[in-house]
Every structure is written in C-alpha cells, then in structure tokens.
Scaffold this active site. Sequence first.
Site, PDB file in Angstrom:
ATOM      1  N   SER A 281       0.807  -1.084   0.061  1.00  0.00           N
ATOM      2  CA  SER A 281      -0.073   0.032   0.097  1.00  0.00           C
ATOM      3  C   SER A 281       0.853   1.287  -0.092  1.00  0.00           C
ATOM      4  O   SER A 281       1.815   1.336   0.754  1.00  0.00           O
ATOM      5  CB  SER A 281      -0.659   0.024   1.291  1.00  0.00           C
ATOM      6  OG  SER A 281      -1.773  -0.978   1.327  1.00  0.00           O
TER       7      SER A 281
ATOM      8  N   TYR B 120      -7.653 -12.456   2.672  1.00  0.00           N
ATOM      9  CA  TYR B 120      -8.873 -11.854   3.089  1.00  0.00           C
ATOM     10  C   TYR B 120      -9.780 -11.750   2.036  1.00  0.00           C
ATOM     11  O   TYR B 120     -11.101 -11.437   2.318  1.00  0.00           O
ATOM     12  CB  TYR B 120      -8.778 -10.610   3.973  1.00  0.00           C
ATOM     13  CG  TYR B 120      -8.180  -9.436   3.425  1.00  0.00           C
ATOM     14  CD1 TYR B 120      -8.765  -8.501   2.355  1.00  0.00           C
ATOM     15  CD2 TYR B 120      -6.907  -9.113   3.770  1.00  0.00           C
ATOM     16  CE1 TYR B 120      -8.361  -7.464   1.851  1.00  0.00           C
ATOM     17  CE2 TYR B 120      -6.161  -7.996   3.193  1.00  0.00           C
ATOM     18  CZ  TYR B 120      -7.022  -7.230   2.201  1.00  0.00           C
ATOM     19  OH  TYR B 120      -6.413  -6.100   1.558  1.00  0.00           O
ATOM     20  N   GLU B 121      -9.114 -11.429   0.864  1.00  0.00           N
ATOM     21  CA  GLU B 121     -10.209 -11.359  -0.382  1.00  0.00           C
ATOM     22  C   GLU B 121     -11.057 -12.464  -0.653  1.00  0.00           C
ATOM     23  O   GLU B 121     -11.960 -12.432  -1.577  1.00  0.00           O
ATOM     24  CB  GLU B 121      -9.558 -10.835  -1.507  1.00  0.00           C
ATOM     25  CG  GLU B 121      -8.903  -9.424  -1.490  1.00  0.00           C
ATOM     26  CD  GLU B 121      -8.259  -8.954  -2.669  1.00  0.00           C
ATOM     27  OE1 GLU B 121      -8.787  -8.757  -3.578  1.00  0.00           O
ATOM     28  OE2 GLU B 121      -6.751  -9.065  -2.488  1.00  0.00           O
TER      29      GLU B 121
ATOM     30  N   HIS C 205      -4.840 -10.791  -1.577  1.00  0.00           N
ATOM     31  CA  HIS C 205      -4.705 -11.120   0.008  1.00  0.00           C
ATOM     32  C   HIS C 205      -5.583 -12.136   0.177  1.00  0.00           C
ATOM     33  O   HIS C 205      -6.643 -12.385  -0.373  1.00  0.00           O
ATOM     34  CB  HIS C 205      -5.129  -9.889   0.669  1.00  0.00           C
ATOM     35  CG  HIS C 205      -4.373  -8.676   0.485  1.00  0.00           C
ATOM     36  ND1 HIS C 205      -4.401  -7.688  -0.501  1.00  0.00           N
ATOM     37  CD2 HIS C 205      -3.345  -8.319   1.188  1.00  0.00           C
ATOM     38  CE1 HIS C 205      -3.604  -6.710  -0.461  1.00  0.00           C
ATOM     39  NE2 HIS C 205      -2.795  -7.177   0.508  1.00  0.00           N
TER      40      HIS C 205
ATOM     41  N   MET D  40      -1.345  -8.316   6.863  1.00  0.00           N
ATOM     42  CA  MET D  40      -2.309  -9.244   6.213  1.00  0.00           C
ATOM     43  C   MET D  40      -1.760  -9.630   5.061  1.00  0.00           C
ATOM     44  O   MET D  40      -2.519 -10.351   4.068  1.00  0.00           O
ATOM     45  CB  MET D  40      -3.682  -8.630   5.869  1.00  0.00           C
ATOM     46  CG  MET D  40      -4.221  -7.683   7.322  1.00  0.00           C
ATOM     47  SD  MET D  40      -5.851  -6.949   6.563  1.00  0.00           S
ATOM     48  CE  MET D  40      -5.829  -5.607   8.389  1.00  0.00           C
ATOM     49  N   SER D  41      -0.462  -9.738   4.673  1.00  0.00           N
ATOM     50  CA  SER D  41       0.198 -10.353   3.564  1.00  0.00           C
ATOM     51  C   SER D  41       1.599 -10.900   4.013  1.00  0.00           C
ATOM     52  O   SER D  41       1.960 -11.157   4.952  1.00  0.00           O
ATOM     53  CB  SER D  41       0.248  -9.110   2.491  1.00  0.00           C
ATOM     54  OG  SER D  41       1.209  -8.262   2.839  1.00  0.00           O
TER      55      SER D  41
ATOM     56  N   HIS E 129      -8.254   2.608   6.828  1.00  0.00           N
ATOM     57  CA  HIS E 129      -7.469   2.299   5.846  1.00  0.00           C
ATOM     58  C   HIS E 129      -6.749   3.668   5.112  1.00  0.00           C
ATOM     59  O   HIS E 129      -5.690   3.579   4.563  1.00  0.00           O
ATOM     60  CB  HIS E 129      -8.119   1.776   4.653  1.00  0.00           C
ATOM     61  CG  HIS E 129      -7.491   1.037   3.426  1.00  0.00           C
ATOM     62  ND1 HIS E 129      -6.381   0.271   3.693  1.00  0.00           N
ATOM     63  CD2 HIS E 129      -7.705   1.098   2.217  1.00  0.00           C
ATOM     64  CE1 HIS E 129      -6.054  -0.103   2.138  1.00  0.00           C
ATOM     65  NE2 HIS E 129      -6.501   0.625   1.478  1.00  0.00           N
TER      66      HIS E 129
ATOM     67  N   ALA F  60       2.524  -2.260   4.167  1.00  0.00           N
ATOM     68  CA  ALA F  60       2.280  -1.419   5.122  1.00  0.00           C
ATOM     69  C   ALA F  60       1.830  -2.404   6.120  1.00  0.00           C
ATOM     70  O   ALA F  60       1.289  -3.331   5.940  1.00  0.00           O
ATOM     71  CB  ALA F  60       1.267  -0.663   4.790  1.00  0.00           C
TER      72      ALA F  60
ATOM     73  N   HIS G 173      -5.043  -0.689  -5.254  1.00  0.00           N
ATOM     74  CA  HIS G 173      -3.921  -1.754  -5.696  1.00  0.00           C
ATOM     75  C   HIS G 173      -4.172  -1.897  -7.048  1.00  0.00           C
ATOM     76  O   HIS G 173      -5.197  -2.384  -7.602  1.00  0.00           O
ATOM     77  CB  HIS G 173      -4.247  -2.936  -4.917  1.00  0.00           C
ATOM     78  CG  HIS G 173      -3.958  -3.118  -3.559  1.00  0.00           C
ATOM     79  ND1 HIS G 173      -2.980  -3.518  -2.966  1.00  0.00           N
ATOM     80  CD2 HIS G 173      -4.387  -2.468  -2.579  1.00  0.00           C
ATOM     81  CE1 HIS G 173      -2.742  -3.541  -1.805  1.00  0.00           C
ATOM     82  NE2 HIS G 173      -3.681  -2.595  -1.488  1.00  0.00           N
TER      83      HIS G 173
ATOM     84  N   ASN H 101       0.926   2.675  10.903  1.00  0.00           N
ATOM     85  CA  ASN H 101       0.206   3.005  12.296  1.00  0.00           C
ATOM     86  C   ASN H 101       0.523   2.154  13.409  1.00  0.00           C
ATOM     87  O   ASN H 101       1.411   1.361  13.181  1.00  0.00           O
ATOM     88  CB  ASN H 101      -1.275   2.699  12.033  1.00  0.00           C
ATOM     89  CG  ASN H 101      -1.667   1.454  11.470  1.00  0.00           C
ATOM     90  OD1 ASN H 101      -1.521   1.057  10.408  1.00  0.00           O
ATOM     91  ND2 ASN H 101      -2.032   0.596  12.511  1.00  0.00           N
TER      92      ASN H 101
HETATM   93  N1  HPA Z   1      -3.019  -4.411  11.184  1.00  0.00           N
HETATM   94  C1  HPA Z   1      -2.797  -5.092  10.100  1.00  0.00           C
HETATM   95  N2  HPA Z   1      -2.719  -4.802   9.040  1.00  0.00           N
HETATM   96  C2  HPA Z   1      -2.056  -3.611   8.848  1.00  0.00           C
HETATM   97  C3  HPA Z   1      -2.243  -2.680   9.773  1.00  0.00           C
HETATM   98  C4  HPA Z   1      -2.573  -3.075  11.027  1.00  0.00           C
HETATM   99  O1  HPA Z   1      -2.504  -2.126  12.224  1.00  0.00           O
HETATM  100  N3  HPA Z   1      -1.669  -1.276   9.282  1.00  0.00           N
HETATM  101  C5  HPA Z   1      -1.605  -1.716   8.107  1.00  0.00           C
HETATM  102  N4  HPA Z   1      -1.693  -3.042   7.676  1.00  0.00           N
END
Ligand code: HPA
Length: 276
Positions: free
Chosen positions: A31, A86-87, A84, A212-213, A248, A114, A62, A236
């Site tokens: 990202s 989760y998709e 991903h 998540m990847s 997001h 990210a 993306h 973050n």
């Molecule tokens: N958690 C999971 N995936 C993420 C986060 C998070 O805080 N930030 C960016 N991708």
Amino acid sequence: MTKAYERLLACYQCVEDRLPFRPKVALVLGSGLGDYADSIRIESVLDYHDISGFPVSTVSGHKGRFVFGYVNDVPVVIMQGRVHYYEGYAMEDVVLPIRLMKMMGAEILFLTNAAGGVNFDFHAGDFMMITDQISNFVPSPLIGPNIEELGERFCDMSQIYNRELCQIIRETARELSIPLQEGTYIQLTGPNFESPKEVKMCRILGADAVGMSTACEAIAANHMGMKTCGISCISNLGCGMSDQPLSHEEVKETADKVAPLFKQLITSAVTRMGNL
Ligand code: HPA
C-alpha cells in the site's frame, strides 16, 4: 504433475509468449508504494487480467499488473498490486504470482507492505526490515500435494529472510541516513484490524509488526529456494496503542508520506542486489 503446477505452467506460457525478459529481482509493492513502478525504466507492462487463471485484486488503490524494467541496470519484475487471503482467495492463488516470478527467472524476492507497529518503540512512518516472521494464523501456502518441480515437501525455514540481503538493506539505509527498525512480522488474516488484546497477543508472541500479507509469500519463495527480504512501512501503531481508531485511509496517508524515502531505500538496495 499437480493441478497447481499445471495452472502455473499455463500462466507462464501467457507471460513467456509476450515477454522475452529475464528479471533478477522480483519486487512486490505494498500500500502506498504502487507508483514506484512508474519511476523505473519500464520495458513492458502486463495486466494480470491478460494472464489466464491469474488472481486479480479487488482492493481499491491496488493496481493489478506486472511491470518489467530496470532499476538502474538491474532487471526487475514488479508486482503493482497483490491479492490478499482476506479477499477470499485460496493460499494457492495468493502465492501464484510469487511462483510465477521465480519461473520468469527472478532469484531474489523483495517484499514490501504497510503494517501496524506492535513494538512500543515504533512510530508511524518508521521502516522495519523483516528479520523473521510468524505465519501460523494463516494456512501455509504449501498445504496440499507438494509441487515437486518447485521444492521439497518439508522445507527448512531457518532463514526465511536472507542474511546477506538483510545486510545489504541495513548498510544501504545507514548510508542514506534512513532510520531502519528491524523485527518480526506476523501475518493475520484480516481484513479487520486487530482488537487491542490481539495486538497485545502479537507482542507477547514476539512480533514487532502486524499485517495481512507477506509471510505466506515468503514461505512460498523459500520453498523454491528464492532469496527473500522484506521491509514493512509502519503506517500506524497497533490498535489500542494510541487513542485513534484505525482506518485504511490513515494507512494509505502515512505510507504515501514516507513513500519517497522508501523508494530511495528500495532503489539503492535493489541496485546492490544486482551485483550478487
Ligand atoms: N494491522 C494489520 N494490518 C495492517 C495494519 C494494522 O494495524 N496497518 C497496515 N496494515
């Protein structure tokens, strides 16, 4: 031959027909980093849609294409957008592009993402070089019949993130005066961000960043003997570590802000990896 390998071969034929190009480094852009591919010397581009049987991402922001070109003089293939878990895709789909890039000739895999910071010493905007990972909350991409053509059934994971590549990234960051954290990445399924207690769990397990990847891709790459490295942009802090709820937008905003430095680091590191 397994069905998974037959499918890979079919994808490879689509790519091979169109692109007589042999990348050395495969780069996956997370990202906020997607436009890095636009800044390199582009040789050609191939939309994922044009590869039959190739999984295509649904996440906004993306893009979905391979960019073939040169970072300085190093031939690279860049994934502008990844799919991903989760998709709703099977792990086999999620790691198919990684396997395909190895078949194209890439010896080195450079993963970026990210991620949320779990380590209290981290700040939004930090970079973390991944030195190890925890992937047990998602299924292994190696479950199912082993693809013998790619690697062995029970493969070693003692050095998922290649020490030599890590050293190159470390030295590059130092020379560019870019502060670099190091740590362990944990992959959860998403798509929801974690609860405060889940973030605490990640920390207790020994993780420094959560996302998540990446971990599943690194496993698939190691299975094939690809040298792998990775950097997380800490977009973050994990949920519960600050007062703000996560979004997001925040993830994209921070990643965008530090993207110029991230790009500098990647360009210099990839250039050096070209000499390996
Ligand atoms: N958690 C999971 N995936 C993420 C986060 C998070 O805080 N930030 C960016 N991708």
